[in-house]
Motif scaffolding. Structure first.
Motif, PDB file in Angstrom:
ATOM      1  N   VAL A 298       0.860  -1.179   0.000  1.00 37.21           N
ATOM      2  CA  VAL A 298       0.000   0.000   0.000  1.00 37.21           C
ATOM      3  C   VAL A 298       0.896   1.229   0.000  1.00 37.21           C
ATOM      4  O   VAL A 298       1.691   1.436   0.919  1.00 37.21           O
ATOM      5  N   LEU A 299       0.810   2.022  -1.062  1.00 35.32           N
ATOM      6  CA  LEU A 299       1.648   3.202  -1.221  1.00 35.32           C
ATOM      7  C   LEU A 299       0.955   4.426  -0.642  1.00 35.32           C
ATOM      8  O   LEU A 299      -0.226   4.664  -0.931  1.00 35.32           O
ATOM      9  N   PRO A 300       1.669   5.238   0.140  1.00 37.35           N
ATOM     10  CA  PRO A 300       1.073   6.486   0.619  1.00 37.35           C
ATOM     11  C   PRO A 300       1.038   7.521  -0.494  1.00 37.35           C
ATOM     12  O   PRO A 300       1.834   7.474  -1.429  1.00 37.35           O
ATOM     13  N   ALA A 301       0.114   8.445  -0.411  1.00 40.81           N
ATOM     14  CA  ALA A 301      -0.017   9.508  -1.409  1.00 40.81           C
ATOM     15  C   ALA A 301      -0.169  10.850  -0.714  1.00 40.81           C
ATOM     16  O   ALA A 301      -0.865  10.964   0.300  1.00 40.81           O
ATOM     17  N   ALA A 302       0.477  11.872  -1.255  1.00 41.62           N
ATOM     18  CA  ALA A 302       0.370  13.215  -0.685  1.00 41.62           C
ATOM     19  C   ALA A 302      -0.872  13.932  -1.168  1.00 41.62           C
ATOM     20  O   ALA A 302      -1.388  14.833  -0.496  1.00 41.62           O
ATOM     21  N   THR A 303      -1.341  13.532  -2.345  1.00 40.85           N
ATOM     22  CA  THR A 303      -2.538  14.152  -2.923  1.00 40.85           C
ATOM     23  C   THR A 303      -3.642  13.114  -3.050  1.00 40.85           C
ATOM     24  O   THR A 303      -3.362  11.927  -3.228  1.00 40.85           O
ATOM     25  N   PRO A 304      -4.904  13.519  -2.975  1.00 37.91           N
ATOM     26  CA  PRO A 304      -6.012  12.556  -3.041  1.00 37.91           C
ATOM     27  C   PRO A 304      -5.998  11.753  -4.337  1.00 37.91           C
ATOM     28  O   PRO A 304      -5.697  12.271  -5.409  1.00 37.91           O
ATOM     29  N   VAL A 305      -6.323  10.472  -4.209  1.00 35.01           N
ATOM     30  CA  VAL A 305      -6.377   9.561  -5.348  1.00 35.01           C
ATOM     31  C   VAL A 305      -7.836   9.167  -5.576  1.00 35.01           C
ATOM     32  O   VAL A 305      -8.471   8.568  -4.700  1.00 35.01           O
ATOM     33  N   ARG A 306      -8.376   9.498  -6.729  1.00 32.21           N
ATOM     34  CA  ARG A 306      -9.757   9.130  -7.039  1.00 32.21           C
ATOM     35  C   ARG A 306      -9.816   7.629  -7.324  1.00 32.21           C
ATOM     36  O   ARG A 306      -9.311   7.152  -8.342  1.00 32.21           O
ATOM     37  N   THR A 307     -10.445   6.890  -6.427  1.00 32.53           N
ATOM     38  CA  THR A 307     -10.441   5.432  -6.486  1.00 32.53           C
ATOM     39  C   THR A 307     -11.872   4.888  -6.560  1.00 32.53           C
ATOM     40  O   THR A 307     -12.743   5.312  -5.799  1.00 32.53           O
ATOM     41  N   ARG A 308     -12.108   3.941  -7.468  1.00 27.74           N
ATOM     42  CA  ARG A 308     -13.407   3.303  -7.566  1.00 27.74           C
ATOM     43  C   ARG A 308     -13.530   2.236  -6.487  1.00 27.74           C
ATOM     44  O   ARG A 308     -12.678   1.356  -6.359  1.00 27.74           O
ATOM     45  N   MET A 309     -14.605   2.316  -5.713  1.00 28.39           N
ATOM     46  CA  MET A 309     -14.822   1.411  -4.592  1.00 28.39           C
ATOM     47  C   MET A 309     -15.605   0.177  -5.052  1.00 28.39           C
ATOM     48  O   MET A 309     -16.170   0.148  -6.153  1.00 28.39           O
ATOM     49  N   PRO A 310     -15.661  -0.890  -4.201  1.00 27.57           N
ATOM     50  CA  PRO A 310     -16.377  -2.123  -4.587  1.00 27.57           C
ATOM     51  C   PRO A 310     -17.835  -1.910  -4.948  1.00 27.57           C
ATOM     52  O   PRO A 310     -18.385  -2.657  -5.764  1.00 27.57           O
ATOM     53  N   ASP A 311     -18.485  -0.894  -4.347  1.00 27.83           N
ATOM     54  CA  ASP A 311     -19.895  -0.670  -4.650  1.00 27.83           C
ATOM     55  C   ASP A 311     -20.105   0.178  -5.905  1.00 27.83           C
ATOM     56  O   ASP A 311     -21.234   0.528  -6.244  1.00 27.83           O
ATOM     57  N   GLY A 312     -19.005   0.520  -6.583  1.00 32.08           N
ATOM     58  CA  GLY A 312     -19.105   1.300  -7.812  1.00 32.08           C
ATOM     59  C   GLY A 312     -18.964   2.791  -7.621  1.00 32.08           C
ATOM     60  O   GLY A 312     -18.821   3.534  -8.597  1.00 32.08           O
ATOM     61  N   SER A 313     -18.990   3.249  -6.380  1.00 30.06           N
ATOM     62  CA  SER A 313     -18.833   4.676  -6.123  1.00 30.06           C
ATOM     63  C   SER A 313     -17.357   5.073  -6.223  1.00 30.06           C
ATOM     64  O   SER A 313     -16.470   4.213  -6.260  1.00 30.06           O
ATOM     65  N   THR A 314     -17.087   6.354  -6.266  1.00 31.29           N
ATOM     66  CA  THR A 314     -15.718   6.876  -6.336  1.00 31.29           C
ATOM     67  C   THR A 314     -15.414   7.694  -5.095  1.00 31.29           C
ATOM     68  O   THR A 314     -16.208   8.568  -4.712  1.00 31.29           O
ATOM     69  N   GLN A 315     -14.291   7.401  -4.462  1.00 34.25           N
ATOM     70  CA  GLN A 315     -13.883   8.144  -3.281  1.00 34.25           C
ATOM     71  C   GLN A 315     -12.448   8.634  -3.449  1.00 34.25           C
ATOM     72  O   GLN A 315     -11.676   8.040  -4.200  1.00 34.25           O
ATOM     73  N   GLU A 316     -12.123   9.693  -2.742  1.00 35.65           N
ATOM     74  CA  GLU A 316     -10.754  10.195  -2.737  1.00 35.65           C
ATOM     75  C   GLU A 316     -10.047   9.668  -1.494  1.00 35.65           C
ATOM     76  O   GLU A 316     -10.470   9.937  -0.367  1.00 35.65           O
ATOM     77  N   VAL A 317      -8.988   8.915  -1.718  1.00 42.73           N
ATOM     78  CA  VAL A 317      -8.206   8.352  -0.616  1.00 42.73           C
ATOM     79  C   VAL A 317      -6.760   8.784  -0.783  1.00 42.73           C
ATOM     80  O   VAL A 317      -6.367   9.318  -1.823  1.00 42.73           O
ATOM     81  N   LYS A 318      -5.950   8.552   0.248  1.00 45.77           N
ATOM     82  CA  LYS A 318      -4.546   8.950   0.178  1.00 45.77           C
ATOM     83  C   LYS A 318      -3.640   7.724   0.259  1.00 45.77           C
ATOM     84  O   LYS A 318      -2.668   7.685   1.017  1.00 45.77           O
ATOM     85  N   GLU A 319      -3.977   6.746  -0.553  1.00 40.93           N
ATOM     86  CA  GLU A 319      -3.153   5.546  -0.658  1.00 40.93           C
ATOM     87  C   GLU A 319      -3.456   4.849  -1.980  1.00 40.93           C
ATOM     88  O   GLU A 319      -4.507   5.076  -2.579  1.00 40.93           O
ATOM     89  N   VAL A 320      -2.505   4.023  -2.392  1.00 42.21           N
ATOM     90  CA  VAL A 320      -2.670   3.243  -3.620  1.00 42.21           C
ATOM     91  C   VAL A 320      -2.302   1.802  -3.317  1.00 42.21           C
ATOM     92  O   VAL A 320      -1.185   1.523  -2.865  1.00 42.21           O
ATOM     93  N   ARG A 321      -3.215   0.887  -3.562  1.00 45.01           N
ATOM     94  CA  ARG A 321      -2.938  -0.541  -3.399  1.00 45.01           C
ATOM     95  C   ARG A 321      -2.252  -1.058  -4.664  1.00 45.01           C
ATOM     96  O   ARG A 321      -2.754  -0.882  -5.769  1.00 45.01           O
ATOM     97  N   VAL A 322      -1.105  -1.706  -4.459  1.00 48.82           N
ATOM     98  CA  VAL A 322      -0.314  -2.226  -5.580  1.00 48.82           C
ATOM     99  C   VAL A 322      -0.150  -3.728  -5.410  1.00 48.82           C
ATOM    100  O   VAL A 322       0.296  -4.196  -4.362  1.00 48.82           O
TER     101      VAL A 322
END
Length: 477
Positions: free
Chosen positions: A327-351
């Motif tokens: 799991v990579l940290p992020a300084a800026t929000p990352v627009r990520t699609r969630m399991p329910d299909g919605s989009t959220q801004e998080v500060k991490e990236v799963r690799v």
């Protein structure tokens, strides 16, 4: 029975291929990141981020449209990659080199070329090799190499003067000579490395027929000449950084001096203030060392080098591959699609394990949101008043990724700077440089190499008009 078994054996690869294309990507967390639309199963997006002629605009478009952590597609349909211009994300990748290694493709190719040295080794092997090599690059050892570098720089200067005089005799005209400075600086650099690293005299400045020099040059010129084909694509994607072999940086600096004559004149004036009245070849090693100590402190020279290395880093981009889920940290929000299909801004990236991370060295160095609206321009004076955003950037060299960062940062940084400052001092105090009638472009082939537009089949070239410098009021002879 035999036919059924044969059918199973033959169909297994096809089933696995279909799994890779249609099923595996659906479970890759990178697919939840924003990114440019796919144009087909076998249409990758590497060219747009790795071609120097379009990459600055591509990088900026990505940041404005998708953010600083973006999913791009590699060569194969299941090859989903993370493209990142987030400083915190990049710092994590570069710092944790035990997790993010060079791709096996890189290591296999470079091992086949020069063996399993520090450029190809990973893990404990790399640590051991770097620990053994580090003392060789100590401050004291680098200082002892200064006279050698001066001698080779002076030899190159004398060779150029000889060539200019011969050309003037043949044409009975003055006005300098068009020289491929890339070719000649490479020859001089090869001589320096041969003497400093192997105690071997290649004599490439005087004679380029040395078998090793010819083989090395041929290896990369083939890639430049075929930059529009498959060989170029593979070389760009998989060959690793070769920081210690050809510091093309000097060529690009001379090119920038030719393009910006005002900067060239200003830098020459600063350098001339230290030029001794006696020929460089007559100086003792101690005198050369004292002269370099003065050169190393010159402020505008330092600014020019910093700016040139920021604007045209010798390595355009690099790649790492995750050896485990992370799991990579992020300084800026990352627009990520969630399991329910919605989009959220998080500060991490799963690799996921096996994913490629694209490290855009040039994109990081040219980021106009960090360096300001003039971030794509050559402005050495910017280093006297840097934006605050720059100071927090990761990087071994002046908050840039030119010499990488973290445990795998370039071990030869000091040596590189010594060679660059020495060669610029000698060449700019004895010659002026101007653009020729041939336009120079950039090719990303292992390193960022110059070539004449319309003549890429000829390989790396940077033709400039080189004229002996004559002080005002003096006469050239």
């Amino acid at each position: 029975m035999v036919n059924q078994l044969l059918l199973v054996v033959l169909s297994a690869p096809l089933v696995y291929l279909l799994y890779l294309i249609f099923i595996q990507p659906r479970y890759n967390p990178l697919r939840n990141l924003p990114g440019p639309p796919s144009k087909g199963l076998f249409r990758d997006q590497l060219g747009m981020v790795m071609n120097p002629s379009v990459s600055p605009r591509t990088h900026e478009h990505f940041v404005k449209t998708y953010g600083r952590n973006v999913m791009i597609r590699g060569i194969l349909p299941w090859d989903l990659r993370l493209f990142t211009l987030d400083p915190l994300t990049l710092a994590h990748v570069m710092k944790h080199s035990h997790i993010y290694e060079k791709p096996w493709q890189s290591r296999r190719l470079i091992t086949g070329l020069i063996g399993c040295g520090m450029l190809a080794a990973e893990g404990a092997v790399h640590k051991r090799q770097r620990r053994v090599a580090t003392p060789a690059f100590s401050v004291q050892n680098m200082r002892e190499l200064v006279p050698l570098v001066f001698a080779k720089g002076d030899e190159l200067k004398e060779k150029w003067l000889e060539m200019v005089r011969e050309a003037e005799k043949e044409t009975e005209e003055t006005g300098g000579l068009k020289l491929d400075v890339c070719h000649w600086v490479s020859r001089a650099t090869f001589d320096v490395i041969g003497s400093a690293g192997f105690d071997y005299q290649f004599n490439a400045i005087q004679n380029e027929t040395n078998e090793l020099f010819s083989a090395y040059k041929e290896m990369f010129e083939v890639a430049v000449s075929q930059q529009s084909g498959a060989l170029w694509g593979l070389a760009v994607i998989y060959l690793p950084i070769l920081e210690t072999l050809f510091l093309l940086a000097i060529t690009w600096m001379l090119y920038l001096m030719a393009r910006y004559p005002d900067v060239q004149a200003r830098l020459r004036a600063e350098l001339l203030s230290l030029l001794p009245p006696t020929p460089l070849s007559a100086l003792t090693p101690d005198e050369v060392s004292r002269l370099y100590a003065g050169i190393a402190e010159l402020k505008f020279l330092e600014n020019v080098i910093r700016e040139a290395m920021r604007l045209i880093p010798p390595v355009h981009s690099s790649a790492r591959v995750a050896t485990r889920d992370d799991v990579l940290p992020a300084a800026t929000p990352v627009r990520t699609r969630m399991p329910d299909g919605s989009t959220q801004e998080v500060k991490e990236v799963r690799v996921p394990k096996g994913a490629f991370i694209h490290v855009p060295v040039e994109g990081f160095n040219l980021d106009r949101e960090v360096w300001g609206p003039d971030g794509w321009a050559f402005k050495p004076d910017r280093w006297d008043n840097l934006p605050e955003a720059v100071v927090s950037q990761p990087g071994l060299y002046n908050n840039t990724l030119t010499f990488s960062a973290g445990p795998r940062a370039c071990i030869g940084l000091r040596f590189s700077i010594i060679e660059i400052k020495t060669f610029l001092f000698i060449l700019l105090t004895h010659f002026t440089f101007a653009e020729s009638d041939e336009k120079v472009g950039k090719a990303n082939v292992v390193l960022t190499r110059p070539y004449v537009i319309g003549k890429h089949m000829a390989g790396s070239q940077c033709p400039l008009l080189v004229t002996p410098y004559v002080p005002e009021g003096a006469q050239y002879s």
